[in-house]
Design an enzyme around this catalytic site. Structure first.
Site, PDB file in Angstrom:
ATOM      1  N   LYS A 116       0.725  -1.226  -0.003  1.00  6.88           N
ATOM      2  CA  LYS A 116       0.060   0.079  -0.053  1.00  6.88           C
ATOM      3  C   LYS A 116       0.917   1.171   0.137  1.00  6.88           C
ATOM      4  O   LYS A 116       2.050   1.334   0.567  1.00  6.88           O
ATOM      5  CB  LYS A 116      -0.895  -0.173   1.140  1.00  6.88           C
TER       6      LYS A 116
ATOM      7  N   GLY B  94       2.286   4.589   1.177  1.00  7.51           N
ATOM      8  CA  GLY B  94       2.540   5.165   2.272  1.00  7.51           C
ATOM      9  C   GLY B  94       3.065   4.381   3.445  1.00  7.51           C
ATOM     10  O   GLY B  94       2.887   4.961   4.644  1.00  7.51           O
ATOM     11  N   VAL B  95       3.416   3.234   3.310  1.00 10.08           N
ATOM     12  CA  VAL B  95       3.692   2.252   4.274  1.00 10.08           C
ATOM     13  C   VAL B  95       5.137   2.256   4.578  1.00 10.08           C
ATOM     14  O   VAL B  95       5.666   1.638   5.307  1.00 10.08           O
ATOM     15  CB  VAL B  95       3.065   0.912   4.018  1.00 10.08           C
ATOM     16  N   GLY B  96       6.127   2.958   3.567  1.00 15.76           N
ATOM     17  CA  GLY B  96       7.583   2.799   3.926  1.00 15.76           C
ATOM     18  C   GLY B  96       8.312   1.788   3.098  1.00 15.76           C
ATOM     19  O   GLY B  96       9.254   1.218   3.383  1.00 15.76           O
ATOM     20  N   LYS B  97       7.624   1.719   1.853  1.00 13.91           N
ATOM     21  CA  LYS B  97       8.242   0.485   0.850  1.00 13.91           C
ATOM     22  C   LYS B  97       9.575   1.079   0.581  1.00 13.91           C
ATOM     23  O   LYS B  97      10.629   0.150   0.558  1.00 13.91           O
ATOM     24  CB  LYS B  97       7.533   0.417  -0.355  1.00 13.91           C
ATOM     25  N   THR B  98       9.737   2.282   0.127  1.00 13.99           N
ATOM     26  CA  THR B  98      11.100   2.705  -0.352  1.00 13.99           C
ATOM     27  C   THR B  98      12.238   2.656   0.802  1.00 13.99           C
ATOM     28  O   THR B  98      13.428   2.224   0.572  1.00 13.99           O
ATOM     29  CB  THR B  98      11.003   4.328  -0.678  1.00 13.99           C
ATOM     30  N   SER B  99      11.769   3.234   2.161  1.00 10.75           N
ATOM     31  CA  SER B  99      12.809   3.110   3.053  1.00 10.75           C
ATOM     32  C   SER B  99      13.161   1.711   3.437  1.00 10.75           C
ATOM     33  O   SER B  99      14.399   1.422   3.637  1.00 10.75           O
ATOM     34  CB  SER B  99      12.328   3.710   4.524  1.00 10.75           C
TER      35      SER B  99
ATOM     36  N   ASP C 251       8.283   3.868  -8.818  1.00  7.49           N
ATOM     37  CA  ASP C 251       7.308   4.829  -8.161  1.00  7.49           C
ATOM     38  C   ASP C 251       7.558   6.069  -8.672  1.00  7.49           C
ATOM     39  O   ASP C 251       8.652   6.718  -8.539  1.00  7.49           O
ATOM     40  CB  ASP C 251       7.555   4.668  -6.556  1.00  7.49           C
TER      41      ASP C 251
END
Length: 394
Positions: free
Chosen positions: A76, A78-83, A105
């Protein structure tokens, strides 16, 4: 920094053993050498953090294997995938694996995570690391333009008018019925991600980039990922129709040459060849998704009911498409505390309910559950990503 470190050590001394304390001490020793290093403009200071005592990610297995090299992280928005993706890439690099991290993204969050401009559409070496780590952000607008240009060359009205004048009106009608202009002018959803993955695969096929042994992909939110899974089959069918038309058009090549000339004809052939190459790339992407020996999809979520439900649907879709998925990261988990304000208590109660949902969910229960703690600072820059990686990827 001393005050921040003292606060952190005080918290950890109450909730973790001395081994963890020693580990964090080493982290701060590393961070202290990075504070004044370019290109990072702000020091990274953590004042409060706690690591939930849950299942570990099994990083030793991830780093020691020789076959599995592709890790796709999705979930989803805004859950922090990139971090999570960037921290995994940093940890792979620090453990001896030359690594590439790619973001599909369009929000360009990867540049923000590394505090470095990665939006040029080419592999860029990440600064602040001794080990080889390269990053890439795919430009969706550029990908669409490339696709649109190929389409315009392949299905231009000039060729259609010429065929009609040559008595090949039926063939021209077939071109119209297929609505190739509409298909090629509006790239299908998921094409950005597919082109990103195919570009990475092209990089790896070249001698220059054969050294890379770990590829981490930060995918766009869930909806894009689901469309990406079905895109290779869609492209195979659509471009297949175009290739059949190309064979029919080839029968009139000599007549076209006599009117248009060799140069114009070659443009059309080059465009169709480019589409055929795209179809071949999509086939490779499909194989990559389904290869459990070389690929793993990691779902990232947060402990809310809505996010867990979306993650469950994503997991079901991945399994249906035979995409290998083993791990689930639950990000932003509140640490345990003996005393809480009313807000924290209610927030923790909601998170506990979401975590229970995961453990009882038919799709998610079989995955390795990794809890990533909530920290009181932004995870931004290599030192911050290393710190997060040591907390999550254990």
């Amino acid at each position: 920094m001393a005050m921040a470190a003292a606060a952190l050590f005080h918290h950890i001394s109450k909730s973790q053993n001395y081994s963890s304390l020693s580990k964090i001490t080493r982290n701060f020793s590393f961070l202290s050498t990075q504070f004044n290093t370019k290109p990072f403009s702000h020091p990274f200071q953590v004042r409060s953090v706690a690591t939930p005592a849950e299942a570990v990610a099994g990083f030793d297995e991830m780093v020691s294997g020789t076959q599995r090299k592709y890790y796709l992280l999705g979930g989803k928005g805004g859950v922090g995938k990139t971090s999570c993706a960037a921290s995994l890439a940093v940890k792979f690099a620090n453990h001896g694996h030359p690594t590439i991290v790619v973001s599909t993204d369009p929000a360009h969050s990867l540049s923000d995570s590394f505090d470095q401009d990665l939006a040029g559409g080419t592999l860029v070496p990440v600064q602040g690391l001794d080990s080889p780590l390269y990053a890439l952000e795919i430009n969706p607008d550029k990908a669409r333009e490339e696709f649109r240009t190929a389409g315009q060359k392949h299905s231009g009205s000039g060729v259609r008018d010429l065929m009609d004048s040559m008595g090949l009106g039926m063939l021209a009608e077939q071109l119209g019925e297929l609505k190739l202009d509409e298909l090629l002018d509006t790239p299908p959803p998921g094409l950005d991600e597919a082109i990103a993955i195919s570009k990475v695969m092209q990089f790896l096929e070249s001698q220059e980039y054969s050294m890379f042994t770990r590829i981490v992909l930060d995918t766009a939110p869930t909806g894009h990922t689901l469309r990406l899974l079905s895109l290779p089959d869609f492209m195979d069918a659509s471009i297949g129709k175009m290739m059949k038309l190309k064979k029919k058009i080839a029968s009139a090549t000599s007549a076209i040459k006599s009117v248009f000339g060799k140069q114009e004809t070659q443009l059309g052939l080059d465009a169709s060849d480019k589409l055929e190459q795209l179809r071949e790339s999509m086939a490779k992407v499909r194989e990559l998704f389904h290869d459990s020996e070389t690929t793993e999809f990691v779902i990232v979520t947060i402990p809310t009911v809505m996010a867990v439900k979306e993650s469950s649907r994503l997991c079901a879709s991945l399994k249906k498409e035979n995409v290998p998925v083993q791990r689930l990261i639950v990000n932003q988990v509140l640490p345990k505390s003996a005393s809480d304000c009313n807000f924290c208590a209610m927030k923790r109660k909601d998170q506990t309910r979401a975590l229970d949902m995961i453990r009882n969910d038919r799709e998610l229960a079989s995955l390795t559950l990794i809890q990533a703690p909530l920290v009181d600072v932004e995870i931004r820059s290599v030192p911050a990503l290393k710190f997060m990686g040591d907390l999550v990827w254990r």
